[in-house]
Design a protein around this motif. Structure first.
Motif, PDB file in Angstrom:
ATOM      1  N   VAL A 106       0.876  -1.172   0.000  1.00 17.11           N
ATOM      2  CA  VAL A 106       0.000   0.000   0.000  1.00 17.11           C
ATOM      3  C   VAL A 106       0.913   1.222   0.000  1.00 17.11           C
ATOM      4  O   VAL A 106       1.661   1.441   0.950  1.00 17.11           O
ATOM      5  N   GLN A 107       0.892   1.978  -1.086  1.00 23.76           N
ATOM      6  CA  GLN A 107       1.761   3.153  -1.231  1.00 23.76           C
ATOM      7  C   GLN A 107       0.896   4.405  -1.120  1.00 23.76           C
ATOM      8  O   GLN A 107      -0.080   4.573  -1.855  1.00 23.76           O
ATOM      9  N   ALA A 108       1.238   5.295  -0.167  1.00 22.23           N
ATOM     10  CA  ALA A 108       0.436   6.504   0.049  1.00 22.23           C
ATOM     11  C   ALA A 108       1.350   7.711   0.249  1.00 22.23           C
ATOM     12  O   ALA A 108       2.432   7.591   0.817  1.00 22.23           O
ATOM     13  N   LEU A 109       0.906   8.860  -0.254  1.00 22.46           N
ATOM     14  CA  LEU A 109       1.664  10.083   0.013  1.00 22.46           C
ATOM     15  C   LEU A 109       1.709  10.347   1.511  1.00 22.46           C
ATOM     16  O   LEU A 109       2.739  10.725   2.059  1.00 22.46           O
ATOM     17  N   GLU A 174      -2.108   9.444  -5.096  1.00 21.36           N
ATOM     18  CA  GLU A 174      -1.889   9.628  -3.651  1.00 21.36           C
ATOM     19  C   GLU A 174      -1.977   8.320  -2.873  1.00 21.36           C
ATOM     20  O   GLU A 174      -1.339   8.147  -1.844  1.00 21.36           O
ATOM     21  N   VAL A 175      -2.774   7.364  -3.383  1.00 21.38           N
ATOM     22  CA  VAL A 175      -2.846   6.028  -2.778  1.00 21.38           C
ATOM     23  C   VAL A 175      -2.939   5.003  -3.904  1.00 21.38           C
ATOM     24  O   VAL A 175      -3.789   5.127  -4.779  1.00 21.38           O
ATOM     25  N   GLN A 176      -2.046   4.035  -3.884  1.00 15.37           N
ATOM     26  CA  GLN A 176      -2.090   2.957  -4.864  1.00 15.37           C
ATOM     27  C   GLN A 176      -1.727   1.639  -4.200  1.00 15.37           C
ATOM     28  O   GLN A 176      -1.098   1.608  -3.137  1.00 15.37           O
ATOM     29  N   TYR A 177      -2.135   0.548  -4.870  1.00 16.09           N
ATOM     30  CA  TYR A 177      -1.901  -0.798  -4.353  1.00 16.09           C
ATOM     31  C   TYR A 177      -1.103  -1.577  -5.382  1.00 16.09           C
ATOM     32  O   TYR A 177      -1.409  -1.547  -6.572  1.00 16.09           O
ATOM     33  N   PHE A 178      -0.067  -2.265  -4.896  1.00 18.26           N
ATOM     34  CA  PHE A 178       0.833  -3.028  -5.762  1.00 18.26           C
ATOM     35  C   PHE A 178       0.953  -4.446  -5.220  1.00 18.26           C
ATOM     36  O   PHE A 178       0.831  -4.670  -4.010  1.00 18.26           O
ATOM     37  N   VAL A 179       1.218  -5.399  -6.114  1.00 19.18           N
ATOM     38  CA  VAL A 179       1.472  -6.767  -5.694  1.00 19.18           C
ATOM     39  C   VAL A 179       2.766  -7.226  -6.340  1.00 19.18           C
ATOM     40  O   VAL A 179       2.915  -7.171  -7.570  1.00 19.18           O
ATOM     41  N   LEU A 186       6.788  -7.055 -10.344  1.00 25.15           N
ATOM     42  CA  LEU A 186       5.540  -6.346 -10.132  1.00 25.15           C
ATOM     43  C   LEU A 186       4.446  -6.986 -10.984  1.00 25.15           C
ATOM     44  O   LEU A 186       4.534  -7.025 -12.199  1.00 25.15           O
ATOM     45  N   ARG A 187       3.379  -7.482 -10.324  1.00 27.95           N
ATOM     46  CA  ARG A 187       2.303  -8.152 -11.040  1.00 27.95           C
ATOM     47  C   ARG A 187       1.013  -7.335 -11.083  1.00 27.95           C
ATOM     48  O   ARG A 187       0.123  -7.638 -11.862  1.00 27.95           O
ATOM     49  N   HIS A 188       0.914  -6.317 -10.231  1.00 31.25           N
ATOM     50  CA  HIS A 188      -0.305  -5.507 -10.219  1.00 31.25           C
ATOM     51  C   HIS A 188      -0.003  -4.102  -9.718  1.00 31.25           C
ATOM     52  O   HIS A 188       0.755  -3.912  -8.790  1.00 31.25           O
ATOM     53  N   ARG A 189      -0.652  -3.112 -10.366  1.00 29.22           N
ATOM     54  CA  ARG A 189      -0.605  -1.709  -9.939  1.00 29.22           C
ATOM     55  C   ARG A 189      -2.008  -1.154 -10.136  1.00 29.22           C
ATOM     56  O   ARG A 189      -2.539  -1.196 -11.243  1.00 29.22           O
ATOM     57  N   GLU A 191      -5.684   1.050  -8.014  1.00 27.21           N
ATOM     58  CA  GLU A 191      -6.228   1.894  -6.949  1.00 27.21           C
ATOM     59  C   GLU A 191      -7.338   1.209  -6.163  1.00 27.21           C
ATOM     60  O   GLU A 191      -7.955   1.836  -5.303  1.00 27.21           O
ATOM     61  N   ASP A 192      -7.572  -0.067  -6.428  1.00 28.77           N
ATOM     62  CA  ASP A 192      -8.640  -0.803  -5.759  1.00 28.77           C
ATOM     63  C   ASP A 192      -8.040  -1.832  -4.807  1.00 28.77           C
ATOM     64  O   ASP A 192      -7.365  -2.769  -5.250  1.00 28.77           O
ATOM     65  N   PRO A 193      -8.260  -1.692  -3.493  1.00 27.88           N
ATOM     66  CA  PRO A 193      -7.683  -2.656  -2.547  1.00 27.88           C
ATOM     67  C   PRO A 193      -8.217  -4.067  -2.739  1.00 27.88           C
ATOM     68  O   PRO A 193      -7.488  -5.044  -2.535  1.00 27.88           O
ATOM     69  N   GLU A 194      -9.498  -4.193  -3.137  1.00 32.22           N
ATOM     70  CA  GLU A 194     -10.057  -5.524  -3.353  1.00 32.22           C
ATOM     71  C   GLU A 194      -9.335  -6.245  -4.491  1.00 32.22           C
ATOM     72  O   GLU A 194      -9.062  -7.446  -4.407  1.00 32.22           O
ATOM     73  N   ALA A 195      -9.046  -5.526  -5.569  1.00 26.20           N
ATOM     74  CA  ALA A 195      -8.347  -6.138  -6.702  1.00 26.20           C
ATOM     75  C   ALA A 195      -6.956  -6.608  -6.270  1.00 26.20           C
ATOM     76  O   ALA A 195      -6.519  -7.702  -6.640  1.00 26.20           O
ATOM     77  N   ALA A 196      -6.258  -5.794  -5.489  1.00 29.42           N
ATOM     78  CA  ALA A 196      -4.916  -6.177  -5.027  1.00 29.42           C
ATOM     79  C   ALA A 196      -4.984  -7.397  -4.114  1.00 29.42           C
ATOM     80  O   ALA A 196      -4.140  -8.303  -4.204  1.00 29.42           O
ATOM     81  N   LEU A 197      -5.979  -7.446  -3.251  1.00 26.10           N
ATOM     82  CA  LEU A 197      -6.152  -8.611  -2.380  1.00 26.10           C
ATOM     83  C   LEU A 197      -6.451  -9.855  -3.206  1.00 26.10           C
ATOM     84  O   LEU A 197      -5.877 -10.922  -2.985  1.00 26.10           O
ATOM     85  N   ARG A 198      -7.350  -9.714  -4.162  1.00 24.73           N
ATOM     86  CA  ARG A 198      -7.747 -10.850  -4.991  1.00 24.73           C
ATOM     87  C   ARG A 198      -6.535 -11.416  -5.738  1.00 24.73           C
ATOM     88  O   ARG A 198      -6.329 -12.635  -5.793  1.00 24.73           O
ATOM     89  N   ILE A 199      -5.724 -10.537  -6.306  1.00 23.46           N
ATOM     90  CA  ILE A 199      -4.534 -10.986  -7.031  1.00 23.46           C
ATOM     91  C   ILE A 199      -3.532 -11.636  -6.079  1.00 23.46           C
ATOM     92  O   ILE A 199      -2.907 -12.649  -6.410  1.00 23.46           O
ATOM     93  N   SER A 200      -3.378 -11.084  -4.896  1.00 22.86           N
ATOM     94  CA  SER A 200      -2.467 -11.678  -3.909  1.00 22.86           C
ATOM     95  C   SER A 200      -2.882 -13.103  -3.574  1.00 22.86           C
ATOM     96  O   SER A 200      -2.047 -14.014  -3.530  1.00 22.86           O
ATOM     97  N   PHE A 201      -4.187 -13.305  -3.348  1.00 20.11           N
ATOM     98  CA  PHE A 201      -4.667 -14.654  -3.039  1.00 20.11           C
ATOM     99  C   PHE A 201      -4.495 -15.596  -4.223  1.00 20.11           C
ATOM    100  O   PHE A 201      -4.076 -16.742  -4.054  1.00 20.11           O
ATOM    101  N   VAL A 202      -4.798 -15.119  -5.420  1.00 25.57           N
ATOM    102  CA  VAL A 202      -4.684 -15.975  -6.596  1.00 25.57           C
ATOM    103  C   VAL A 202      -3.226 -16.371  -6.840  1.00 25.57           C
ATOM    104  O   VAL A 202      -2.925 -17.528  -7.142  1.00 25.57           O
ATOM    105  N   LEU A 203      -2.298 -15.430  -6.675  1.00 25.64           N
ATOM    106  CA  LEU A 203      -0.877 -15.740  -6.858  1.00 25.64           C
ATOM    107  C   LEU A 203      -0.370 -16.746  -5.822  1.00 25.64           C
ATOM    108  O   LEU A 203       0.590 -17.457  -6.061  1.00 25.64           O
ATOM    109  N   SER A 204      -1.023 -16.781  -4.677  1.00 29.73           N
ATOM    110  CA  SER A 204      -0.578 -17.702  -3.618  1.00 29.73           C
ATOM    111  C   SER A 204      -1.093 -19.121  -3.831  1.00 29.73           C
ATOM    112  O   SER A 204      -0.675 -20.052  -3.135  1.00 29.73           O
TER     113      SER A 204
END
Length: 205
Positions: A106-109, A174-179, A186-189, A191-204
């Motif tokens: 989670v990257q935030a200013l 100002e706020v972005q989510y990366f996986v 880097l597999r995901h960039r 602004e949606d936390p749900e999308a980042a979570l979903r990708i994290s679970f799928v990659l695992s």
């Protein structure tokens, strides 16, 4: 966008039209979601409870979700030497945080730019993230305020030393989510936390 709420609504439309099989298939797509597993809410007449999702339908839904999520993955190099300063003052690097793990960044200013709803979503999923071998890393350009009281995960922000992580991840909002995957790619960039979570679970998986 994978949206369980839309699947619920579409399932209800098909159920109302008498197509229980299609309704069950759509409901399976929402149940297969790894981020916020939902229970099927009852319709006004209570009939939704009669829908039965077969093992085959659930397996097909999970396959569909996996293919949909992985189809849009990035494959970008990241400077893993970017330096981070923990709240304790200790310095580390992105490389140290990866160490063969999937990392949701989670990257935030500023830490207070991250919505409470996003932090709550991370909190709710914290145990499942840990079990899946996913680390959550919070990074801010400015020093973090007091530690946020959260039950499930470490909500202290690291400071981005010299904006190195910002540059390395190619952030721009100002706020972005990366996986990052286990190799540090880097597999995901987004602004949606749900999308980042979903990708994290799928990659695992």
């Amino acid at each position: 966008m994978w949206n369980p709420e839309v699947f619920f609504q579409a399932a209800e439309i098909h159920r109302s039209a008498g197509s229980d099989r299609r309704a069950a298939e759509l409901l399976a797509l929402s149940v297969a979601d790894p981020v916020t597993p939902l229970e099927a809410p009852l319709a006004a007449d209570g009939q939704r409870a009669t829908l039965v999702i077969s093992d085959e339908q659930l397996a097909a839904a999970r396959t569909t979700m996996y293919e949909r999520v992985t189809a849009a993955l990035l494959d970008e190099h990241v400077n893993l030497d970017a330096r981070l300063r923990a709240a304790t003052g200790e310095e580390t690097t992105l490389r140290e945080t990866v160490r063969g793990r999937i990392v949701l960044v989670v990257q935030a200013l500023r830490p207070d730019f991250v919505r409470d709803e996003a932090l709550s979503l991370l909190d709710v999923n914290s145990e499942r993230l840990h079990a899946a071998g996913v680390r959550t890393l919070l990074i801010a350009q400015q020093p973090a305020p007091a530690i946020l009281e959260r039950s499930g995960f470490d909500s202290r922000f690291h400071q981005d030393v010299g904006d190195q992580a910002w540059a390395g991840l190619r952030a721009w909002r100002e706020v972005q989510y990366f996986v990052l995957d286990r190799s540090g790619k880097l597999r995901h960039r987004g602004e949606d936390p749900e999308a980042a979570l979903r990708i994290s679970f799928v990659l695992s998986m």
